[in-house]
Design an enzyme around this catalytic site. Structure first.
Site, mmCIF file in Angstrom:
data_model
loop_
_atom_site.group_PDB
_atom_site.id
_atom_site.type_symbol
_atom_site.label_atom_id
_atom_site.label_comp_id
_atom_site.label_asym_id
_atom_site.label_seq_id
_atom_site.Cartn_x
_atom_site.Cartn_y
_atom_site.Cartn_z
ATOM 1 N N ASP A 32 0.597 8.263 -1.786
ATOM 2 C CA ASP A 32 -0.496 7.679 -1.011
ATOM 3 C C ASP A 32 -0.824 8.576 0.183
ATOM 4 O O ASP A 32 0.038 8.819 1.039
ATOM 5 C CB ASP A 32 -0.090 6.285 -0.537
ATOM 6 N N ASP A 33 -2.059 9.040 0.257
ATOM 7 C CA ASP A 33 -2.518 9.914 1.356
ATOM 8 C C ASP A 33 -1.752 11.230 1.384
ATOM 9 O O ASP A 33 -1.373 11.722 2.456
ATOM 10 C CB ASP A 33 -2.394 9.218 2.717
ATOM 11 N N CYS A 87 -8.363 5.068 -0.884
ATOM 12 C CA CYS A 87 -7.426 4.524 -1.862
ATOM 13 C C CYS A 87 -8.008 3.822 -3.082
ATOM 14 O O CYS A 87 -7.876 4.288 -4.214
ATOM 15 C CB CYS A 87 -6.479 3.562 -1.143
ATOM 16 N N ARG A 97 -7.914 4.759 -7.234
ATOM 17 C CA ARG A 97 -6.933 4.097 -8.092
ATOM 18 C C ARG A 97 -7.609 3.376 -9.251
ATOM 19 O O ARG A 97 -7.110 3.357 -10.373
ATOM 20 C CB ARG A 97 -6.085 3.138 -7.250
ATOM 21 N N LYS A 143 2.018 0.305 -4.808
ATOM 22 C CA LYS A 143 0.730 -0.139 -4.266
ATOM 23 C C LYS A 143 -0.287 -0.383 -5.373
ATOM 24 O O LYS A 143 -0.585 0.508 -6.160
ATOM 25 C CB LYS A 143 0.213 0.931 -3.301
ATOM 26 N N HIS A 174 -3.716 -2.419 -4.862
ATOM 27 C CA HIS A 174 -4.966 -2.219 -4.117
ATOM 28 C C HIS A 174 -6.230 -2.329 -4.963
ATOM 29 O O HIS A 174 -7.255 -1.708 -4.663
ATOM 30 C CB HIS A 174 -4.950 -0.878 -3.364
ATOM 31 N N SER A 227 -2.597 -1.772 1.016
ATOM 32 C CA SER A 227 -1.975 -0.717 1.826
ATOM 33 C C SER A 227 -0.870 -1.290 2.707
ATOM 34 O O SER A 227 -0.921 -2.452 3.124
ATOM 35 C CB SER A 227 -3.029 -0.028 2.697
ATOM 36 N N HIS A 281 1.514 7.266 3.304
ATOM 37 C CA HIS A 281 0.530 6.458 4.027
ATOM 38 C C HIS A 281 1.180 5.899 5.297
ATOM 39 O O HIS A 281 2.348 5.534 5.300
ATOM 40 C CB HIS A 281 0.061 5.314 3.124
ATOM 41 N N ASP A 328 -3.637 10.267 -4.168
ATOM 42 C CA ASP A 328 -4.844 9.469 -4.380
ATOM 43 C C ASP A 328 -6.030 9.932 -3.544
ATOM 44 O O ASP A 328 -7.171 9.555 -3.810
ATOM 45 C CB ASP A 328 -4.574 7.984 -4.122
ATOM 46 N N ASN A 329 -5.779 10.730 -2.517
ATOM 47 C CA ASN A 329 -6.827 11.303 -1.668
ATOM 48 C C ASN A 329 -6.154 12.198 -0.642
ATOM 49 O O ASN A 329 -4.933 12.366 -0.653
ATOM 50 C CB ASN A 329 -7.665 10.216 -0.977
ATOM 51 N N LYS A 345 -8.432 12.596 4.922
ATOM 52 C CA LYS A 345 -8.729 11.331 4.259
ATOM 53 C C LYS A 345 -10.014 10.730 4.830
ATOM 54 O O LYS A 345 -10.264 10.794 6.033
ATOM 55 C CB LYS A 345 -7.569 10.362 4.477
#
Length: 475
Positions: free
Chosen positions: A37-38, A77, A81, A136, A138, A162, A216, A268-269, A284
């Site tokens: 994540d991130d 996010c 996803r 996660k 989301h 998140s 994240h 994811d980003n 991000k």
């Protein structure tokens, strides 16, 4: 709603029948997708980070394949996803914002992936795979029919959104099992659950989606890793994330499943404060490359050559099609699937299967790029406006509450911006040459008007085709 569910079920059944000639269970690979994540493009050792040590991920790259131009369809996010699990751009699947139980707008609580969308988990489940998710989600949290166990996963353990959204609670299947939650133990717990799932399903085909919370914010590492990396809290978190990947790979090796398992690791980003874009502009939530581009590694011994690097573009939806094709499962035939099979790129210097790749910001398409050129249809965005006035401390609007965070003083601020902040000021229809200017410093639209026209025409054609295609399936 019931009619939609019935039609989806019938479609999945027909898909399975049409694909009856697929490899039998003894030949089909297991599939493990690990999503960080991130995660910044420059956060791993194998992507050039000068101090953070990620030996297990580096080994994954050395014994598998690595992409240098892997993009997400959105720089945050939930839309990304949803694209991973449906193989479709956000403007097709309909989830273009982040669901949030504590959002500033009431409608954020009800955002979700439309139930008419068919997920990767549903397709693997229909094909007889054991399907498990850890981490996660989301993609909707407010109603039972939006939860992972109603969207194709046999089992689930994780946070439904998140880890900085309140209430931060751990959910198993469809029930909260722990609140308040100490996040320092999340990576350890997610890893243990993933390993347990693999061991319980080693004798049948399985699809595991391990969606880690880290890195994240709020960053948190267990006592085994906290203040051990020598590179700050971000380094501690990355070291533990790397350890987790190593534990999963060790489990596959000990069970004799390495050659029968396709493992994919990606982000994811782009990164938040404290991370690294590896010299790309933005972060991000930015439409510069620092928001869209992430690491992507894949390993499948005997199928993917060791140490391979592909430098042509790929996008998150491709993982949908690639894993289905590897397992001999047909994708849904009643809708546009944007993902393409990456095996040619994973095994050779093959060019991208995409003429262009789009980047969204919310419901709008902000960028369009090919292998070399990137056109900002909308003025580029970044997060520099979040900086605190001189002499004042920046306060995170989703800041610490004393329970769901470890070491509040060690969290990162806008002073730890992860990407480049200089370059030509944003304007619509800017063109950047990513080959000679990966940091998107100099707008060359005036020097290459024919490229602007070509990319803009691609953009307009795609938007026209999307407008004329059937509406997204009902919610």
């Amino acid at each position: 709603m019931k009619l939609t569910a019935l039609l989806s079920s019938l479609l999945l059944t027909c898909t399975g029948l049409l694909h009856a000639g697929a490899p039998d269970s003894a030949e089909r690979p297991n599939v493990v997708i690990i999503l960080a994540d991130d995660l910044g493009y420059g956060d791993l050792g194998c992507y050039g980070h000068p101090t953070v040590k990620t030996p297990n991920l580096d080994r994954l790259a050395a014994t598998g394949a690595r992409f240098t131009q892997f993009n997400c369809p959105a720089p945050y996010c939930a839309p990304t996803r949803a694209s991973l699990l449906t193989g479709r751009y956000p403007f097709r699947h309909g989830l273009t914002g982040n669901p949030a139980p504590d959002g500033q707008r009431a409608e954020e609580d009800s955002l979700h992936l439309p139930t008419g969308e068919i997920t990767l988990a549903q397709l693997f489940q229909q094909a007889g795979y054991a399907t498990g998710m850890v981490g996660k989600w989301h993609l909707g949290h407010a109603r039972p029919e939006w939860l992972p166990t109603r969207r194709g996963f046999d089992e689930y353990l994780g946070i439904l959104y998140s880890n900085d959204m309140r209430p931060v609670q751990l959910v198993e299947s469809e029930q909260p099992i722990e609140y308040p939650l100490v996040q320092a133990n999340l990576t350890q717990r997610y890893t243990a659950r993933a390993i347990n799932f693999i061991k319980r399903n080693q004798s049948r085909g399985f699809f595991l989606y391990l969606a880690h919370a880290m890195p994240h914010k709020p960053l948190a590492a267990s006592e085994a890793f906290y203040r051990k990396s020598g590179t700050g809290l971000y380094g501690d978190v990355m070291t533990e994330l790397d350890w987790s990947v190593g534990e999963v790979m060790k489990t596959l090796r000990e069970l004799g499943l390495e050659e029968k398992t396709l493992v994919i690791f990606a982000g994811d980003n782009g990164p938040f404060y404290g991370g690294s874009t590896g010299g790309l502009r933005g972060m991000k939530a930015s439409s510069y490359e620092g928001g869209y581009r992430t690491p992507c590694l894949a390993r499948w011994p005997g199928k993917i050559p060791a140490g391979h690097t592909n430098r042509s573009p790929a996008v998150m939806m491709d993982l949908f099609t690639t894993t289905l094709n590897a397992a001999g499962i047909a994708p849904p035939a009643d809708r546009v699937i944007d993902g393409r099979d990456l095996m040619p790129q994973l095994t050779s210097d093959a060019a991208s299967p995409h003429k262009v790749i789009l980047g969204q910001l919310g419901p709008r398409v902000a960028t369009i790029r090919d292998a070399r050129w990137k056109l900002h249809v909308l003025p580029a965005s970044d997060q520099r406006s979040r900086r605190a006035p001189p002499g004042e401390r920046w306060l995170d609007p989703r800041g610490p509450d004393g329970v769901t965070i470890l070491a509040p003083a060690e969290q990162y601020s806008p002073d730890h911006y992860p990407g480049l902040t200089n370059g030509d000021a944003p304007a619509p229809m800017q063109l950047f040459d990513l080959e000679s200017d990966p940091g998107e410093q100099h707008d060359v639209a005036a020097a290459h008007p024919e490229i602007v026209v070509r990319l803009r025409q691609h953009y307009e054609n795609l938007m026209q085709a999307a407008a004329e295609s059937p509406a997204p399936p009902p919610s």
